[in-house]
Structure formats: C-alpha cells, structure tokens
Enzyme design. Sequence first.
Site, PDB file in Angstrom:
ATOM      1  N   THR A   1      -4.334   1.186  -0.791  1.00 54.04           N
ATOM      2  CA  THR A   1      -3.195   0.509  -1.434  1.00 54.04           C
ATOM      3  C   THR A   1      -3.050   0.985  -2.878  1.00 54.04           C
ATOM      4  O   THR A   1      -4.037   1.428  -3.488  1.00 54.04           O
ATOM      5  CB  THR A   1      -3.402  -1.026  -1.416  1.00 54.04           C
ATOM      6  N   ASP A   2      -1.843   0.835  -3.432  1.00 53.72           N
ATOM      7  CA  ASP A   2      -1.671   1.185  -4.854  1.00 53.72           C
ATOM      8  C   ASP A   2      -2.420   0.211  -5.761  1.00 53.72           C
ATOM      9  O   ASP A   2      -2.615   0.474  -6.946  1.00 53.72           O
ATOM     10  CB  ASP A   2      -0.178   1.255  -5.230  1.00 53.72           C
ATOM     11  N   GLU A   3      -2.826  -0.946  -5.210  1.00 59.05           N
ATOM     12  CA  GLU A   3      -3.527  -1.939  -6.036  1.00 59.05           C
ATOM     13  C   GLU A   3      -4.899  -1.461  -6.503  1.00 59.05           C
ATOM     14  O   GLU A   3      -5.480  -2.056  -7.407  1.00 59.05           O
ATOM     15  CB  GLU A   3      -3.707  -3.252  -5.268  1.00 59.05           C
TER      16      GLU A   3
ATOM     17  N   TYR B   1      -9.221  -8.905  -3.474  1.00 62.75           N
ATOM     18  CA  TYR B   1      -8.628  -8.066  -2.425  1.00 62.75           C
ATOM     19  C   TYR B   1      -8.674  -6.601  -2.844  1.00 62.75           C
ATOM     20  O   TYR B   1      -9.176  -5.744  -2.106  1.00 62.75           O
ATOM     21  CB  TYR B   1      -7.172  -8.494  -2.147  1.00 62.75           C
TER      22      TYR B   1
ATOM     23  N   LYS C   1     -10.594  -3.336  -1.276  1.00 66.45           N
ATOM     24  CA  LYS C   1      -9.868  -2.136  -0.822  1.00 66.45           C
ATOM     25  C   LYS C   1     -10.358  -0.887  -1.572  1.00 66.45           C
ATOM     26  O   LYS C   1     -10.435   0.206  -0.991  1.00 66.45           O
ATOM     27  CB  LYS C   1      -8.362  -2.312  -1.028  1.00 66.45           C
TER      28      LYS C   1
HETATM   29  P1  NAD Z   1      -1.551  -7.821   7.798  1.00 64.02           P
HETATM   30  O1  NAD Z   1      -2.371  -8.870   7.145  1.00 64.02           O
HETATM   31  O2  NAD Z   1      -0.135  -8.133   8.163  1.00 64.02           O
HETATM   32  O3  NAD Z   1      -2.273  -7.338   9.153  1.00 64.02           O
HETATM   33  C1  NAD Z   1      -3.649  -7.103   9.236  1.00 64.02           C
HETATM   34  C2  NAD Z   1      -4.011  -6.877  10.700  1.00 64.02           C
HETATM   35  O4  NAD Z   1      -5.409  -6.536  10.771  1.00 64.02           O
HETATM   36  C3  NAD Z   1      -3.806  -8.108  11.588  1.00 64.02           C
HETATM   37  O5  NAD Z   1      -3.236  -7.744  12.811  1.00 64.02           O
HETATM   38  C4  NAD Z   1      -5.226  -8.628  11.802  1.00 64.02           C
HETATM   39  O6  NAD Z   1      -5.392  -9.322  13.023  1.00 64.02           O
HETATM   40  C5  NAD Z   1      -6.031  -7.340  11.776  1.00 64.02           C
HETATM   41  N1  NAD Z   1      -7.438  -7.554  11.384  1.00 64.02           N
HETATM   42  C6  NAD Z   1      -7.889  -8.247  10.305  1.00 64.02           C
HETATM   43  N2  NAD Z   1      -9.244  -8.233  10.286  1.00 64.02           N
HETATM   44  C7  NAD Z   1      -9.643  -7.505  11.360  1.00 64.02           C
HETATM   45  C8  NAD Z   1     -10.912  -7.115  11.864  1.00 64.02           C
HETATM   46  N3  NAD Z   1     -12.049  -7.502  11.264  1.00 64.02           N
HETATM   47  N4  NAD Z   1     -10.974  -6.351  12.984  1.00 64.02           N
HETATM   48  C9  NAD Z   1      -9.816  -5.965  13.607  1.00 64.02           C
HETATM   49  N5  NAD Z   1      -8.585  -6.317  13.179  1.00 64.02           N
HETATM   50  C10 NAD Z   1      -8.498  -7.075  12.067  1.00 64.02           C
HETATM   51  O7  NAD Z   1      -1.635  -6.551   6.854  1.00 64.02           O
HETATM   52  P2  NAD Z   1      -0.493  -5.506   6.444  1.00 64.02           P
HETATM   53  O8  NAD Z   1       0.309  -6.076   5.342  1.00 64.02           O
HETATM   54  O9  NAD Z   1       0.143  -5.004   7.659  1.00 64.02           O
HETATM   55  O10 NAD Z   1      -1.404  -4.365   5.799  1.00 64.02           O
HETATM   56  C11 NAD Z   1      -1.968  -3.346   6.633  1.00 64.02           C
HETATM   57  C12 NAD Z   1      -2.822  -2.427   5.780  1.00 64.02           C
HETATM   58  O11 NAD Z   1      -2.023  -1.827   4.758  1.00 64.02           O
HETATM   59  C13 NAD Z   1      -3.964  -3.114   5.043  1.00 64.02           C
HETATM   60  O12 NAD Z   1      -5.058  -2.249   5.032  1.00 64.02           O
HETATM   61  C14 NAD Z   1      -3.422  -3.330   3.630  1.00 64.02           C
HETATM   62  O13 NAD Z   1      -4.484  -3.373   2.700  1.00 64.02           O
HETATM   63  C15 NAD Z   1      -2.585  -2.084   3.459  1.00 64.02           C
HETATM   64  N6  NAD Z   1      -1.449  -2.177   2.538  1.00 64.02           N
HETATM   65  C16 NAD Z   1      -0.527  -3.190   2.681  1.00 64.02           C
HETATM   66  C17 NAD Z   1       0.593  -3.228   1.846  1.00 64.02           C
HETATM   67  C18 NAD Z   1       1.632  -4.325   1.973  1.00 64.02           C
HETATM   68  O14 NAD Z   1       2.519  -4.393   1.120  1.00 64.02           O
HETATM   69  N7  NAD Z   1       1.600  -5.155   2.994  1.00 64.02           N
HETATM   70  C19 NAD Z   1       0.767  -2.233   0.875  1.00 64.02           C
HETATM   71  C20 NAD Z   1      -0.204  -1.236   0.730  1.00 64.02           C
HETATM   72  C21 NAD Z   1      -1.289  -1.219   1.587  1.00 64.02           C
HETATM   73  O1  DAU Z   2       0.883  -3.245  -3.862  1.00 67.67           O
HETATM   74  C1  DAU Z   2       0.455  -3.254  -2.530  1.00 67.67           C
HETATM   75  C2  DAU Z   2       0.005  -4.646  -2.161  1.00 67.67           C
HETATM   76  O2  DAU Z   2       1.176  -5.447  -2.088  1.00 67.67           O
HETATM   77  C3  DAU Z   2      -0.749  -4.674  -0.840  1.00 67.67           C
HETATM   78  O3  DAU Z   2      -1.924  -3.936  -0.971  1.00 67.67           O
HETATM   79  C4  DAU Z   2      -1.054  -6.117  -0.421  1.00 67.67           C
HETATM   80  O4  DAU Z   2      -1.656  -6.133   0.849  1.00 67.67           O
HETATM   81  C5  DAU Z   2       0.253  -6.889  -0.384  1.00 67.67           C
HETATM   82  O5  DAU Z   2      -0.010  -8.243  -0.057  1.00 67.67           O
HETATM   83  C6  DAU Z   2       0.993  -6.786  -1.702  1.00 67.67           C
HETATM   84  O6  DAU Z   2       0.329  -7.534  -2.752  1.00 67.67           O
HETATM   85  P1  DAU Z   2       1.149  -8.384  -3.823  1.00 67.67           P
HETATM   86  O7  DAU Z   2       0.237  -9.360  -4.437  1.00 67.67           O
HETATM   87  O8  DAU Z   2       1.927  -7.512  -4.720  1.00 67.67           O
HETATM   88  O9  DAU Z   2       2.213  -9.115  -2.826  1.00 67.67           O
HETATM   89  P2  DAU Z   2       2.730 -10.634  -2.713  1.00 67.67           P
HETATM   90  O10 DAU Z   2       3.867 -10.598  -1.756  1.00 67.67           O
HETATM   91  O11 DAU Z   2       1.633 -11.589  -2.462  1.00 67.67           O
HETATM   92  O12 DAU Z   2       3.319 -10.898  -4.163  1.00 67.67           O
HETATM   93  C7  DAU Z   2       4.338 -10.087  -4.730  1.00 67.67           C
HETATM   94  C8  DAU Z   2       4.645 -10.611  -6.119  1.00 67.67           C
HETATM   95  O13 DAU Z   2       5.280 -11.902  -6.006  1.00 67.67           O
HETATM   96  C9  DAU Z   2       3.421 -10.837  -6.984  1.00 67.67           C
HETATM   97  O14 DAU Z   2       3.737 -10.532  -8.332  1.00 67.67           O
HETATM   98  C10 DAU Z   2       3.141 -12.335  -6.852  1.00 67.67           C
HETATM   99  C11 DAU Z   2       4.526 -12.934  -6.671  1.00 67.67           C
HETATM  100  N1  DAU Z   2       4.617 -14.154  -5.851  1.00 67.67           N
HETATM  101  C12 DAU Z   2       4.081 -14.126  -4.597  1.00 67.67           C
HETATM  102  C13 DAU Z   2       4.133 -15.238  -3.777  1.00 67.67           C
HETATM  103  C14 DAU Z   2       3.528 -15.230  -2.399  1.00 67.67           C
HETATM  104  C15 DAU Z   2       5.263 -15.286  -6.325  1.00 67.67           C
HETATM  105  O15 DAU Z   2       5.787 -15.302  -7.472  1.00 67.67           O
HETATM  106  N2  DAU Z   2       5.329 -16.390  -5.527  1.00 67.67           N
HETATM  107  C16 DAU Z   2       4.784 -16.429  -4.278  1.00 67.67           C
HETATM  108  O16 DAU Z   2       4.859 -17.500  -3.602  1.00 67.67           O
END
Ligand code: NAD
Ligand code: DAU
Length: 399
Positions: free
Chosen positions: A188-190, A212, A216
């Site tokens: 992730t970019d985080e 988190y 990662k």
């Molecule tokens: P999500 O939380 O929607 O899905 C996670 C999935 O992983 C679920 O289906 C869950 O059942 C499965 N899982 C969790 N623990 C497990 C385990 N121990 N064994 C097998 N399966 C397991 O996540 P997402 O938002 O789809 O993110 C997917 C990936 O991309 C993650 O690695 C996350 O860090 C990364 N990522 C997400 C974002 C974002 O904005 N959502 C951005 C950058 C990177």
């Molecule tokens: O940047 C990539 C990451 O983006 C991924 O690695 C993570 O898995 C994904 O969850 C996401 O993280 P963020 O913390 O950026 O996403 P989130 O949607 O939780 O929050 C986005 C922004 O909105 C953040 O600045 C917090 C704010 N927020 C979030 C929630 C849920 C609010 O202000 N109110 C809220 O209720």
Amino acid sequence: MILLVTGGAGFIGSNFVKHRLENTSDKIIVLDALTYAGVLDNLKSYLNDSNLLVPTSQYDLKKIEKTINQYGVTYNDVKDEVESKRLSSKLREFSPKYINIEDLNEKIEEVLENTRLAFVVGNIIDSTLDEKLMNLSDIVVHFAAESHVDRSIFNADAFVKTDVYGTYSLLEAAKKCEKLNKFIHISTDEVYGQAKEKPFKETDPLNPRNPYSASKAAADRMAYAYYQTYGVPVVIVRPSNNFGPNQYPEKLIPVVTIKALNNEPIPVYGDGKQRRDWLYVEDTAKAINLLIEKGEIGQAYNVAGRNERENMFVVERILEITGKSKDLIKHVKDRPGHDLRYLIDDTKIRGLGFKQDRTFEELFDHTVKWYLKNKNWWEKILREDEEYKEFMEKWYENR
Ligand code: NAD
Ligand code: DAU
C-alpha cells in the site's frame, strides 16, 4: 495459466478476480478465510454447487465435530464457537463441499476442468494449505489482509497475525515451490507514511505511522527479503486509496454514502482537510495485470490514481449525488495518528504502459450510484454482520 489469489472475497480481490476472469482465459484458485470483510456475494455469479471448497481433516475432527453438529459447518481454523458461527452464517446461502485436505488438490483439478474458479475457504497462516495450493499455481496474487486503519487502532492483533505472519507463511510456501513464476505482493502507499509536498518514490524509506501500515510495511519488506535471500520471484505493488463497487461499508466512501441514504450524521474526522489520492479499483486490477506480464522481479511499483482530493470534497460530492443536505455532516474526534496526506510518484509503472481511460468524476459518480442501486448488498451486511455492528458502535460512539 493458474493464479492463486488470496483475499479474493474482499473488495479489491473480488474485483480483480472478476476482471481477470472476464478478460483472460486464466483459471483462478481463491484462498480466503472469509473474515468479516470476506463477502461471498462479491463472487456469487461465479460460485456453483461444486467449486466452493472447505478443507477439513488436517485438524482434530473430533474437537470440531461438536461445532459441525451445532452450526452445520466445519472449518480448517475452527478454534471456537464464535469463529464457527460466523462462518456458518457466511456459507449459509451457498453449497460448500467439505473436502479432506489429502484430496484437496485432486478436487481442485477436477473443479478447474469444468469451471475457471475454485474457491478454497482457508487461512493464509496455514502454510501446509499454502504449499498445496501453490503447487497447482503459476502466479500468486496476495491481497489477503486486515485492511482497515481504524480497526488496527482499536486492536492490532489480527493485523500482525494476517498481514505479517500470514504473508510470511505464504512466502515460506513460495520458497519451496519451484514452479512459481511470480509472487505479486499487494502492499500500500501507506507504507511511506504521511506525505508533505513531494510524492514518494519506490526508493524512498518506509515510515509507517499506524498499526495497519506498520504491519503492511513489515510484510512488504518480508516479501523483498524473500526475493533477496531465497530468490522468491516477488513483485511488490503499492496502490493508493481504492474506490469502487463492493467496498466494505467501513471505509470513507461507502460509510458516507450509506449514512447519507439513511439520513444519519456523517462522521468527518477532524477538519476533513486530509487528502487522499483516489484510484478506481478496476484500474488497480489493470495495473496488477500489467505487472503480472511486465513487472520486474525484485521491484516495487507505486500505483497512483492522480486524483488527489480533500476528504471534505469527497463527502460533499456524495451529498450532491445522493441529493442530501450538508447539514448531515458532523465533524468528530480525529483518528489518532491520522496521516494527513498520502502521495506517491507512479512514473515507474506508467513507463510500463499503465494508464487510466476514464475520469475521476465519471468513476466517482458511477461508484456512488452503484451503492444506490445495490442496497441489498450492503443492507445485508448492516443487518447480519455482528462483528461489523459491534465495531461501528464502539468506534463511532462518543466521537
Ligand atoms: P478487504 O478488507 O476488503 O478484503 C480482505 C480480504 O482478505 C477478505 O476477503 C478477507 O476475508 C481476506 N482475509 C483476511 N484475513 C485473511 C487470512 N488470514 N487468510 C485468508 N484470507 C484472509 O481488503 P481490500 O480493501 O480489498 O484490500 C486488499 C489488499 O489491498 C490488502 O492487502 C490491502 O492492504 C491492500 N490495499 C488496499 C487499498 C484500499 O484502498 N482498499 C489500497 C492499497 C492497498
Ligand atoms: O492509502 C491506501 C489505504 O487506503 C489502504 O492501504 C487501506 O487498506 C485503506 O483502508 C485506505 O486507508 P485510509 O485510512 O486512507 O481509508 P479510509 O476510507 O478509512 O479513510 C479515508 C479518509 O477518510 C481518511 O483520511 C480518514 C477519513 N474518514 C474515514 C472514515 C471511515 C473520515 O473522515 N470518516 C470516516 O468515517
């Protein structure tokens, strides 16, 4: 080609699986533990009476017999009733097949002769299972993770277990698997931590600031270490904030959309001036496809949306699309350790040919409208997912 996709029932994983099935002739094995974030409905149209598999017998069957009788389901990681109950509710509307672990690979081969998807319910922490599935695969795409920052602030236990130890288990299996062509690790970019003015490049140091992103970052570096030390063919992907259909209703865009539709107060952390760079989930899938083909082993690739917006912009746009009043906005206590901005330089993957072909405005509208049209999808989660309800209540109460 056969892909092993971990976390394929989650938001990005399921969108990737669908995109890959629709645009290639590959076969896919999903490995997913069906945690709270794993939603089988995301892949419903690809699941049938024979391809949802629950491996069983490597564990103490006698011990779990009780839970099978009680809840009508078994699971390879059944430790307690809570876990078993949760899984039985996840599997209730489907037709899972319980398979002895010894027969699993044979069964998967049989399934993949007739259909292009085999879905295995299992935990990545189980390296025996990882090894078995990898022996059938050419490429691993590893999405499985605990992914929600707020949950990690509440309790980081599962994050360390899945994101760090789970990734280690998969890498150990990959180390033993000689036929694997690529191990695509989704980071992730985080991992870079909070950005100032200059976008982070892949060569910049990692500086994660919440549990988190720290988990990662550990996984990201562990993947790199397995490439350097053992030659595991790792490619690391660092996408920015994804948006699109099927995002679990704990993240900003679905939370705000659903609360707006329900005329509930919309929780904006702090002043809402924090910025995120939004990347459409299908574009992430395209970037991963490109890296499967052209990504250089041992390299990391940033994937940016190039759509940086303040949170307030996102919230107000959702209110416009849903026709709701700004009066619903409620500024609440900020997220502890909140990263105010993420910003990455994605020149490297653009150099391989990565590009987006639709505008942010178009995709954003499409996404919000998806939640309007697919109320059934999220209403079921809000109604039935006890873990979801518990977290949302605890996290947002007194904010
Ligand atoms: P999500 O939380 O929607 O899905 C996670 C999935 O992983 C679920 O289906 C869950 O059942 C499965 N899982 C969790 N623990 C497990 C385990 N121990 N064994 C097998 N399966 C397991 O996540 P997402 O938002 O789809 O993110 C997917 C990936 O991309 C993650 O690695 C996350 O860090 C990364 N990522 C997400 C974002 C974002 O904005 N959502 C951005 C950058 C990177
Ligand atoms: O940047 C990539 C990451 O983006 C991924 O690695 C993570 O898995 C994904 O969850 C996401 O993280 P963020 O913390 O950026 O996403 P989130 O949607 O939780 O929050 C986005 C922004 O909105 C953040 O600045 C917090 C704010 N927020 C979030 C929630 C849920 C609010 O202000 N109110 C809220 O209720």
